[in-house]
Design a protein around this motif. Structure first.
Motif, mmCIF file in Angstrom:
data_model
loop_
_atom_site.group_PDB
_atom_site.id
_atom_site.type_symbol
_atom_site.label_atom_id
_atom_site.label_comp_id
_atom_site.label_asym_id
_atom_site.label_seq_id
_atom_site.Cartn_x
_atom_site.Cartn_y
_atom_site.Cartn_z
ATOM 1 N N PRO A 89 0.827 -1.218 0.000
ATOM 2 C CA PRO A 89 0.000 0.000 0.000
ATOM 3 C C PRO A 89 0.856 1.261 0.000
ATOM 4 C CG PRO A 89 0.074 -0.941 2.196
ATOM 5 C CD PRO A 89 0.785 -1.911 1.298
ATOM 6 N N VAL A 90 0.340 2.298 -0.607
ATOM 7 C CA VAL A 90 0.926 3.632 -0.565
ATOM 8 C C VAL A 90 -0.091 4.534 0.130
ATOM 9 C CG1 VAL A 90 1.722 5.612 -1.917
ATOM 10 C CG2 VAL A 90 2.264 3.284 -2.664
ATOM 11 N N ALA A 91 0.298 5.147 1.237
ATOM 12 C CA ALA A 91 -0.616 6.019 1.971
ATOM 13 C C ALA A 91 0.205 6.930 2.866
ATOM 14 C CB ALA A 91 -1.604 5.203 2.813
ATOM 15 N N TYR A 92 0.260 8.225 2.534
ATOM 16 C CA TYR A 92 1.088 9.120 3.327
ATOM 17 C C TYR A 92 0.665 10.579 3.170
ATOM 18 C CZ TYR A 92 3.707 10.131 -1.029
ATOM 19 O OH TYR A 92 4.079 10.509 -2.292
ATOM 20 N N TYR A 93 1.129 11.374 4.124
ATOM 21 C CA TYR A 93 0.985 12.824 4.068
ATOM 22 C C TYR A 93 2.329 13.409 3.657
ATOM 23 C CZ TYR A 93 1.171 17.629 5.760
ATOM 24 O OH TYR A 93 1.369 18.982 5.850
ATOM 25 N N ASN A 94 2.293 14.421 2.784
ATOM 26 C CA ASN A 94 3.510 15.065 2.312
ATOM 27 C C ASN A 94 3.389 16.579 2.439
ATOM 28 O OD1 ASN A 94 4.562 16.407 -0.624
ATOM 29 N ND2 ASN A 94 6.089 15.367 0.631
ATOM 30 N N TYR A 95 4.431 17.164 3.011
ATOM 31 C CA TYR A 95 4.536 18.628 3.063
ATOM 32 C C TYR A 95 5.776 19.032 2.269
ATOM 33 C CZ TYR A 95 5.486 23.353 4.650
ATOM 34 O OH TYR A 95 5.751 24.699 4.679
ATOM 35 N N THR A 96 5.611 19.950 1.343
ATOM 36 C CA THR A 96 6.743 20.438 0.558
ATOM 37 C C THR A 96 6.747 21.963 0.557
ATOM 38 O OG1 THR A 96 5.411 20.343 -1.473
ATOM 39 C CG2 THR A 96 6.834 18.456 -0.999
ATOM 40 N N SER A 97 7.949 22.511 0.588
ATOM 41 C CA SER A 97 8.139 23.946 0.437
ATOM 42 C C SER A 97 9.466 24.150 -0.274
ATOM 43 C CB SER A 97 8.130 24.647 1.800
ATOM 44 O OG SER A 97 9.248 24.256 2.575
ATOM 45 N N LYS A 98 9.928 25.359 -0.353
ATOM 46 C CA LYS A 98 11.177 25.644 -1.047
ATOM 47 C C LYS A 98 12.341 24.873 -0.449
ATOM 48 C CE LYS A 98 14.366 29.426 -2.178
ATOM 49 N NZ LYS A 98 14.632 30.882 -2.055
ATOM 50 N N ASN A 99 12.388 24.757 0.873
ATOM 51 C CA ASN A 99 13.531 24.124 1.535
ATOM 52 C C ASN A 99 13.218 22.800 2.225
ATOM 53 O OD1 ASN A 99 14.066 27.450 2.262
ATOM 54 N ND2 ASN A 99 15.617 26.328 1.127
ATOM 55 N N TRP A 100 11.942 22.502 2.449
ATOM 56 C CA TRP A 100 11.582 21.346 3.264
ATOM 57 C C TRP A 100 10.759 20.324 2.488
ATOM 58 C CZ3 TRP A 100 13.658 20.767 8.029
ATOM 59 C CH2 TRP A 100 14.170 21.907 8.657
ATOM 60 N N ASN A 101 10.954 19.057 2.854
ATOM 61 C CA ASN A 101 10.137 17.964 2.338
ATOM 62 C C ASN A 101 9.918 16.988 3.486
ATOM 63 O OD1 ASN A 101 8.813 16.021 0.877
ATOM 64 N ND2 ASN A 101 10.540 15.472 -0.424
ATOM 65 N N PHE A 102 8.653 16.745 3.837
ATOM 66 C CA PHE A 102 8.321 15.877 4.964
ATOM 67 C C PHE A 102 7.286 14.852 4.525
ATOM 68 C CE2 PHE A 102 5.372 15.038 8.570
ATOM 69 C CZ PHE A 102 6.234 14.267 9.347
ATOM 70 N N ASN A 103 7.569 13.566 4.795
ATOM 71 C CA ASN A 103 6.633 12.479 4.517
ATOM 72 C C ASN A 103 6.397 11.680 5.787
ATOM 73 O OD1 ASN A 103 6.551 13.104 1.796
ATOM 74 N ND2 ASN A 103 8.013 11.527 1.184
ATOM 75 N N ILE A 104 5.146 11.244 5.993
ATOM 76 C CA ILE A 104 4.840 10.291 7.052
ATOM 77 C C ILE A 104 3.794 9.328 6.524
ATOM 78 C CG2 ILE A 104 3.152 11.889 8.113
ATOM 79 C CD1 ILE A 104 3.848 10.527 10.812
ATOM 80 N N GLY A 105 4.094 8.023 6.651
ATOM 81 C CA GLY A 105 3.207 6.994 6.137
ATOM 82 C C GLY A 105 3.999 5.944 5.392
ATOM 83 N N ALA A 106 3.394 5.392 4.344
ATOM 84 C CA ALA A 106 4.060 4.417 3.478
ATOM 85 C C ALA A 106 4.270 5.083 2.124
ATOM 86 C CB ALA A 106 3.211 3.157 3.339
ATOM 87 N N PHE A 107 5.534 5.378 1.777
ATOM 88 C CA PHE A 107 5.841 6.152 0.581
ATOM 89 C C PHE A 107 7.064 5.575 -0.125
ATOM 90 C CE2 PHE A 107 7.613 8.042 4.396
ATOM 91 C CZ PHE A 107 8.946 8.221 4.089
ATOM 92 N N SER A 108 7.228 5.910 -1.392
ATOM 93 C CA SER A 108 8.301 5.349 -2.201
ATOM 94 C C SER A 108 9.669 5.862 -1.748
ATOM 95 C CB SER A 108 8.078 5.705 -3.669
ATOM 96 O OG SER A 108 9.171 5.286 -4.465
ATOM 97 N N ARG A 109 10.672 4.958 -1.725
ATOM 98 C CA ARG A 109 12.045 5.349 -1.421
ATOM 99 C C ARG A 109 12.736 5.938 -2.650
ATOM 100 N NH1 ARG A 109 14.893 2.077 1.320
ATOM 101 N NH2 ARG A 109 13.210 0.653 1.924
ATOM 102 N N GLU A 110 12.184 5.683 -3.850
ATOM 103 C CA GLU A 110 12.817 6.151 -5.082
ATOM 104 C C GLU A 110 12.909 7.670 -5.089
ATOM 105 O OE1 GLU A 110 14.731 5.085 -8.657
ATOM 106 O OE2 GLU A 110 13.894 3.778 -7.107
ATOM 107 N N GLY A 111 14.101 8.170 -5.345
ATOM 108 C CA GLY A 111 14.320 9.611 -5.378
ATOM 109 C C GLY A 111 14.572 10.229 -4.022
ATOM 110 N N LEU A 112 14.345 9.473 -2.954
ATOM 111 C CA LEU A 112 14.566 9.975 -1.601
ATOM 112 C C LEU A 112 15.759 9.290 -0.938
ATOM 113 C CD1 LEU A 112 10.844 10.136 -0.369
ATOM 114 C CD2 LEU A 112 12.299 12.069 -1.027
ATOM 115 N N LEU A 113 15.821 7.947 -1.061
ATOM 116 C CA LEU A 113 16.918 7.178 -0.463
ATOM 117 C C LEU A 113 17.650 6.327 -1.497
ATOM 118 C CD1 LEU A 113 15.163 5.905 2.808
ATOM 119 C CD2 LEU A 113 16.540 7.974 2.494
#
Length: 338
Positions: A89-113
Protein backbone atom coordinates in the motif's frame (compact mmCIF):
# COMPACT_ATOMS: atom_id res chain seq x y z
CA UNK A 1 -19.81 -3.56 11.21
CA UNK A 2 -16.86 -1.63 12.64
CA UNK A 3 -15.10 -1.76 9.26
CA UNK A 4 -18.14 -0.19 7.60
CA UNK A 5 -18.22 2.59 10.19
CA UNK A 6 -14.52 3.30 9.68
CA UNK A 7 -15.04 3.38 5.90
CA UNK A 8 -17.95 5.82 6.22
CA UNK A 9 -15.88 8.09 8.49
CA UNK A 10 -12.92 8.07 6.07
CA UNK A 11 -15.14 8.80 3.05
CA UNK A 12 -16.89 11.60 4.97
CA UNK A 13 -13.61 13.21 5.99
CA UNK A 14 -12.26 12.92 2.45
CA UNK A 15 -15.46 14.40 0.97
CA UNK A 16 -15.54 17.24 3.50
CA UNK A 17 -11.90 18.06 2.79
CA UNK A 18 -12.62 18.29 -0.93
CA UNK A 19 -15.67 20.45 -0.30
CA UNK A 20 -13.88 23.05 1.81
CA UNK A 21 -10.33 23.00 0.45
CA UNK A 22 -9.09 24.96 -2.53
CA UNK A 23 -6.82 22.49 -4.22
CA UNK A 24 -6.72 19.69 -6.78
CA UNK A 25 -6.91 15.96 -7.26
CA UNK A 26 -4.18 14.30 -9.34
CA UNK A 27 -3.05 10.86 -10.48
CA UNK A 28 0.48 9.45 -10.70
CA UNK A 29 1.59 6.33 -12.59
CA UNK A 30 5.13 4.94 -12.71
CA UNK A 31 7.00 1.66 -12.69
CA UNK A 32 9.88 -0.45 -13.85
CA UNK A 33 10.69 -3.74 -15.53
CA UNK A 34 13.88 -5.57 -14.64
CA UNK A 35 15.93 -8.61 -15.60
CA UNK A 36 18.95 -8.98 -13.32
CA UNK A 37 21.13 -12.09 -13.67
CA UNK A 38 23.71 -12.50 -10.89
CA UNK A 39 26.46 -15.10 -11.23
CA UNK A 40 28.13 -14.63 -7.85
CA UNK A 41 30.86 -17.24 -7.43
CA UNK A 42 31.64 -15.94 -3.93
CA UNK A 43 28.01 -16.29 -2.83
CA UNK A 44 26.34 -19.28 -4.49
CA UNK A 45 23.12 -18.74 -2.54
CA UNK A 46 22.82 -15.25 -4.07
CA UNK A 47 23.47 -16.37 -7.66
CA UNK A 48 19.91 -15.73 -8.73
CA UNK A 49 18.07 -14.14 -11.63
CA UNK A 50 15.73 -11.42 -10.40
CA UNK A 51 13.09 -10.54 -12.98
CA UNK A 52 9.71 -8.88 -12.90
CA UNK A 53 7.71 -5.73 -13.31
CA UNK A 54 6.71 -3.22 -10.67
CA UNK A 55 3.83 -0.78 -11.18
CA UNK A 56 2.74 2.07 -8.89
CA UNK A 57 -0.50 4.05 -9.12
CA UNK A 58 -1.69 6.64 -6.64
CA UNK A 59 -4.14 9.52 -6.21
CA UNK A 60 -3.09 12.78 -4.60
CA UNK A 61 -5.32 15.24 -2.80
CA UNK A 62 -3.54 18.60 -2.90
CA UNK A 63 -5.01 20.98 -0.35
CA UNK A 64 -2.63 23.72 -1.50
CA UNK A 65 0.91 23.99 -2.88
CA UNK A 66 2.38 22.66 0.41
CA UNK A 67 0.02 20.03 1.82
CA UNK A 68 -0.75 16.74 0.09
CA UNK A 69 -2.42 13.41 0.91
CA UNK A 70 -1.48 10.47 -1.32
CA UNK A 71 -3.06 6.98 -1.43
CA UNK A 72 -2.43 4.13 -3.86
CA UNK A 73 -0.72 0.80 -4.47
CA UNK A 74 2.71 -0.43 -5.55
CA UNK A 75 2.59 -3.94 -7.02
CA UNK A 76 5.27 -6.43 -8.03
CA UNK A 77 4.85 -9.38 -10.37
CA UNK A 78 7.84 -11.69 -10.71
CA UNK A 79 8.13 -13.36 -14.10
CA UNK A 80 7.19 -17.02 -13.90
CA UNK A 81 5.46 -16.66 -10.53
CA UNK A 82 2.13 -18.43 -10.06
CA UNK A 83 0.94 -15.54 -7.86
CA UNK A 84 -0.07 -12.59 -10.01
CA UNK A 85 1.11 -9.70 -7.88
CA UNK A 86 2.41 -8.76 -4.44
CA UNK A 87 0.93 -5.39 -3.51
CA UNK A 88 2.32 -2.83 -1.07
CA UNK A 89 0.00 0.00 0.00
CA UNK A 90 0.93 3.63 -0.56
CA UNK A 91 -0.62 6.02 1.97
CA UNK A 92 1.09 9.12 3.33
CA UNK A 93 0.99 12.82 4.07
CA UNK A 94 3.51 15.07 2.31
CA UNK A 95 4.54 18.63 3.06
CA UNK A 96 6.74 20.44 0.56
CA UNK A 97 8.14 23.95 0.44
CA UNK A 98 11.18 25.64 -1.05
CA UNK A 99 13.53 24.12 1.54
CA UNK A 100 11.58 21.35 3.26
CA UNK A 101 10.14 17.96 2.34
CA UNK A 102 8.32 15.88 4.96
CA UNK A 103 6.63 12.48 4.52
CA UNK A 104 4.84 10.29 7.05
CA UNK A 105 3.21 6.99 6.14
CA UNK A 106 4.06 4.42 3.48
CA UNK A 107 5.84 6.15 0.58
CA UNK A 108 8.30 5.35 -2.20
CA UNK A 109 12.04 5.35 -1.42
CA UNK A 110 12.82 6.15 -5.08
CA UNK A 111 14.32 9.61 -5.38
CA UNK A 112 14.57 9.98 -1.60
CA UNK A 113 16.92 7.18 -0.46
CA UNK A 114 17.90 5.63 -3.80
CA UNK A 115 21.28 7.40 -3.76
CA UNK A 116 22.52 5.43 -0.71
CA UNK A 117 25.76 3.50 -1.31
CA UNK A 118 25.26 -0.23 -1.84
CA UNK A 119 27.57 -0.95 1.10
CA UNK A 120 24.83 0.40 3.41
CA UNK A 121 21.60 -0.38 1.51
CA UNK A 122 21.75 -3.12 -1.12
CA UNK A 123 20.26 -2.64 -4.57
CA UNK A 124 17.63 -5.43 -4.31
CA UNK A 125 15.60 -3.12 -2.04
CA UNK A 126 14.60 -1.30 -5.21
CA UNK A 127 12.95 -4.51 -6.45
CA UNK A 128 11.49 -6.00 -3.28
CA UNK A 129 11.09 -3.22 -0.72
CA UNK A 130 10.06 -0.14 -2.73
CA UNK A 131 8.41 1.73 0.15
CA UNK A 132 9.57 3.33 3.35
CA UNK A 133 7.12 2.73 6.21
CA UNK A 134 7.70 5.55 8.63
CA UNK A 135 8.87 9.15 8.33
CA UNK A 136 11.36 11.21 6.33
CA UNK A 137 12.40 14.85 6.71
CA UNK A 138 14.62 16.59 4.18
CA UNK A 139 16.07 20.11 4.23
CA UNK A 140 17.94 21.65 1.31
CA UNK A 141 19.32 24.96 0.13
CA UNK A 142 21.81 25.89 -2.57
CA UNK A 143 24.80 24.57 -0.58
CA UNK A 144 23.46 21.96 1.81
CA UNK A 145 21.13 18.94 1.83
CA UNK A 146 20.28 16.80 4.87
CA UNK A 147 17.80 13.91 5.19
CA UNK A 148 16.75 12.01 8.33
CA UNK A 149 14.42 9.02 8.21
CA UNK A 150 13.03 5.95 9.97
CA UNK A 151 11.75 2.83 8.23
CA UNK A 152 9.77 0.27 10.24
CA UNK A 153 10.66 -3.30 9.21
CA UNK A 154 8.72 -5.47 11.63
CA UNK A 155 6.08 -4.92 14.31
CA UNK A 156 6.63 -6.70 17.61
CA UNK A 157 4.49 -9.81 18.14
CA UNK A 158 4.84 -13.16 19.92
CA UNK A 159 6.77 -14.48 16.89
CA UNK A 160 8.18 -11.34 15.22
CA UNK A 161 10.89 -9.07 16.55
CA UNK A 162 10.57 -5.31 16.68
CA UNK A 163 12.83 -4.04 13.88
CA UNK A 164 13.44 -0.67 12.30
CA UNK A 165 16.06 1.25 10.35
CA UNK A 166 17.06 4.84 11.09
CA UNK A 167 19.26 6.88 8.81
CA UNK A 168 20.89 10.21 8.09
CA UNK A 169 22.41 11.44 4.84
CA UNK A 170 23.55 14.72 3.38
CA UNK A 171 25.72 16.66 0.98
CA UNK A 172 27.58 19.94 1.35
CA UNK A 173 28.93 21.98 -1.57
CA UNK A 174 30.64 25.16 -0.30
CA UNK A 175 30.66 26.85 -3.72
CA UNK A 176 27.59 26.19 -5.84
CA UNK A 177 29.49 26.26 -9.12
CA UNK A 178 32.64 24.67 -7.70
CA UNK A 179 33.63 21.01 -8.08
CA UNK A 180 34.27 20.18 -4.38
CA UNK A 181 31.64 18.54 -2.15
CA UNK A 182 31.30 16.31 0.92
CA UNK A 183 28.74 13.52 1.38
CA UNK A 184 27.80 11.35 4.34
CA UNK A 185 25.46 8.39 4.74
CA UNK A 186 24.45 6.57 7.93
CA UNK A 187 21.98 3.79 8.71
CA UNK A 188 21.41 1.66 11.81
CA UNK A 189 19.14 -1.34 12.21
CA UNK A 190 17.63 -1.97 15.65
CA UNK A 191 16.64 -5.62 16.10
CA UNK A 192 14.79 -5.95 19.42
CA UNK A 193 12.83 -8.67 21.21
CA UNK A 194 9.56 -10.37 20.39
CA UNK A 195 6.72 -9.73 22.85
CA UNK A 196 7.37 -13.27 24.12
CA UNK A 197 10.99 -12.82 25.16
CA UNK A 198 12.92 -16.07 25.38
CA UNK A 199 16.14 -16.95 27.17
CA UNK A 200 19.02 -16.50 24.80
CA UNK A 201 17.38 -13.66 22.84
CA UNK A 202 19.48 -10.52 22.52
CA UNK A 203 19.05 -7.05 21.05
CA UNK A 204 21.18 -6.44 17.98
CA UNK A 205 22.48 -3.12 16.63
CA UNK A 206 23.81 -3.22 13.09
CA UNK A 207 24.58 -0.53 10.52
CA UNK A 208 27.24 1.61 8.94
CA UNK A 209 28.60 5.04 8.13
CA UNK A 210 30.23 6.30 4.93
CA UNK A 211 31.86 9.72 4.47
CA UNK A 212 33.38 10.85 1.16
CA UNK A 213 35.09 13.87 -0.34
CA UNK A 214 34.16 14.41 -3.96
CA UNK A 215 35.00 16.37 -7.09
CA UNK A 216 32.37 16.98 -9.78
CA UNK A 217 33.69 17.97 -13.20
CA UNK A 218 30.45 17.25 -15.06
CA UNK A 219 30.03 19.35 -18.22
CA UNK A 220 33.48 20.86 -17.64
CA UNK A 221 35.23 18.35 -19.91
CA UNK A 222 34.25 16.54 -23.10
CA UNK A 223 32.35 14.12 -20.83
CA UNK A 224 28.75 14.77 -19.81
CA UNK A 225 29.48 13.50 -16.29
CA UNK A 226 32.71 13.04 -14.35
CA UNK A 227 32.80 12.61 -10.56
CA UNK A 228 35.56 11.26 -8.33
CA UNK A 229 35.04 10.37 -4.65
CA UNK A 230 37.16 8.96 -1.82
CA UNK A 231 36.58 8.44 1.88
CA UNK A 232 35.92 5.96 4.68
CA UNK A 233 33.41 3.19 5.39
CA UNK A 234 32.74 1.97 8.93
CA UNK A 235 30.27 -0.67 10.06
CA UNK A 236 28.59 -0.85 13.47
CA UNK A 237 28.06 -4.36 14.84
CA UNK A 238 26.92 -5.42 18.31
CA UNK A 239 24.85 -8.11 19.99
CA UNK A 240 24.08 -6.71 23.43
CA UNK A 241 25.32 -8.74 26.39
CA UNK A 242 27.12 -11.07 23.96
CA UNK A 243 29.69 -9.08 21.99
CA UNK A 244 31.36 -5.72 22.44
CA UNK A 245 30.76 -2.94 19.93
CA UNK A 246 32.69 -3.82 16.78
CA UNK A 247 33.47 -1.11 14.20
CA UNK A 248 35.41 -2.48 11.19
CA UNK A 249 36.77 0.33 9.01
CA UNK A 250 38.03 0.68 5.47
CA UNK A 251 38.89 2.99 2.58
CA UNK A 252 36.46 3.42 -0.31
CA UNK A 253 36.95 5.28 -3.60
CA UNK A 254 34.81 5.58 -6.71
CA UNK A 255 34.66 7.24 -10.12
CA UNK A 256 31.75 7.82 -12.52
CA UNK A 257 32.13 8.77 -16.19
CA UNK A 258 29.23 9.40 -18.53
CA UNK A 259 29.18 10.32 -22.22
CA UNK A 260 25.91 10.39 -24.18
CA UNK A 261 24.42 6.87 -23.88
CA UNK A 262 27.49 5.26 -22.29
CA UNK A 263 28.68 5.31 -18.68
CA UNK A 264 31.24 3.65 -16.42
CA UNK A 265 31.24 3.36 -12.65
CA UNK A 266 34.05 1.83 -10.60
CA UNK A 267 34.21 1.44 -6.81
CA UNK A 268 37.12 0.07 -4.77
CA UNK A 269 37.10 -0.99 -1.11
CA UNK A 270 40.06 -1.90 1.09
CA UNK A 271 39.76 -2.49 4.82
CA UNK A 272 38.74 -4.83 7.61
CA UNK A 273 35.56 -6.07 5.96
CA UNK A 274 32.08 -5.27 7.25
CA UNK A 275 28.91 -7.15 8.16
CA UNK A 276 26.00 -4.80 7.45
CA UNK A 277 22.68 -6.67 7.37
CA UNK A 278 21.02 -4.48 4.74
CA UNK A 279 24.24 -3.79 2.84
CA UNK A 280 25.79 -5.63 -0.10
CA UNK A 281 27.52 -8.83 1.05
CA UNK A 282 30.60 -8.23 -1.12
CA UNK A 283 31.83 -5.72 1.47
CA UNK A 284 32.45 -8.62 3.85
CA UNK A 285 35.71 -8.98 1.94
CA UNK A 286 38.82 -7.05 2.96
CA UNK A 287 39.40 -6.11 -0.69
CA UNK A 288 36.64 -5.62 -3.26
CA UNK A 289 36.25 -3.86 -6.59
CA UNK A 290 33.08 -3.40 -8.64
CA UNK A 291 33.08 -2.18 -12.24
CA UNK A 292 29.79 -1.26 -13.96
CA UNK A 293 29.66 -0.75 -17.73
CA UNK A 294 26.37 0.89 -18.75
CA UNK A 295 24.62 1.51 -22.07
CA UNK A 296 21.26 3.30 -22.32
CA UNK A 297 19.68 2.67 -25.75
CA UNK A 298 16.23 3.92 -24.73
CA UNK A 299 15.95 7.57 -23.75
CA UNK A 300 12.52 9.05 -24.33
CA UNK A 301 10.36 11.48 -22.43
CA UNK A 302 9.59 9.81 -19.08
CA UNK A 303 11.11 6.47 -20.23
CA UNK A 304 14.63 5.12 -19.79
CA UNK A 305 16.06 1.68 -20.53
CA UNK A 306 19.61 0.64 -19.61
CA UNK A 307 21.90 -2.39 -19.90
CA UNK A 308 24.44 -2.85 -17.08
CA UNK A 309 27.31 -5.33 -17.13
CA UNK A 310 29.08 -5.62 -13.77
CA UNK A 311 32.30 -7.30 -12.68
CA UNK A 312 32.79 -8.10 -8.98
CA UNK A 313 36.43 -8.75 -8.13
CA UNK A 314 37.49 -10.17 -4.73
CA UNK A 315 40.83 -11.75 -3.68
CA UNK A 316 39.48 -15.26 -4.32
CA UNK A 317 37.64 -14.90 -7.64
CA UNK A 318 35.71 -12.74 -10.12
CA UNK A 319 31.92 -12.73 -10.49
CA UNK A 320 29.69 -11.10 -13.07
CA UNK A 321 26.23 -9.60 -13.32
CA UNK A 322 24.08 -8.64 -16.31
CA UNK A 323 20.99 -6.48 -15.95
CA UNK A 324 18.45 -4.59 -18.03
CA UNK A 325 16.10 -2.11 -16.39
CA UNK A 326 13.32 -0.08 -17.98
CA UNK A 327 11.90 2.73 -15.84
CA UNK A 328 9.04 5.08 -16.61
CA UNK A 329 7.31 7.88 -14.78
CA UNK A 330 4.40 9.74 -16.33
CA UNK A 331 4.45 12.39 -13.61
CA UNK A 332 1.52 13.78 -11.68
CA UNK A 333 -1.46 14.64 -13.87
CA UNK A 334 -4.20 16.91 -12.54
CA UNK A 335 -7.66 15.32 -12.74
CA UNK A 336 -9.75 18.13 -11.35
CA UNK A 337 -9.50 21.39 -9.43
CA UNK A 338 -11.85 22.46 -6.69
Amino acid sequence: MNKKIYLIIIVSIFSSTIAFAQGSLDIHFNGMGFMDNREYKDYISRSNTYSGTRLALDLGLNLDSNNHFIVGVNGLHEFGSSRFMKVDPVAYYNYTSKNWNFNIGAFSREGLLSDYPRALLNDTLRYYRPNVQGMLLKYQNEHFTETVWIDWLSKQSPTDREQFLVGLSGKYRPVTTGPFYVTHYFQLMHNAYTSNEQAGDHIEDNGGLQVKLGLDFSHKTVLDSLTIEAGALMSIERIRNVTDLNTPKGFVASAYLGYKRFALYDEFYKGQGSNINYGDGFYHNKTYNRLDLMYTPLIFKNIRGSFVFSLHNTPSRMSSQQAFRLTFDLGRKVLTRF
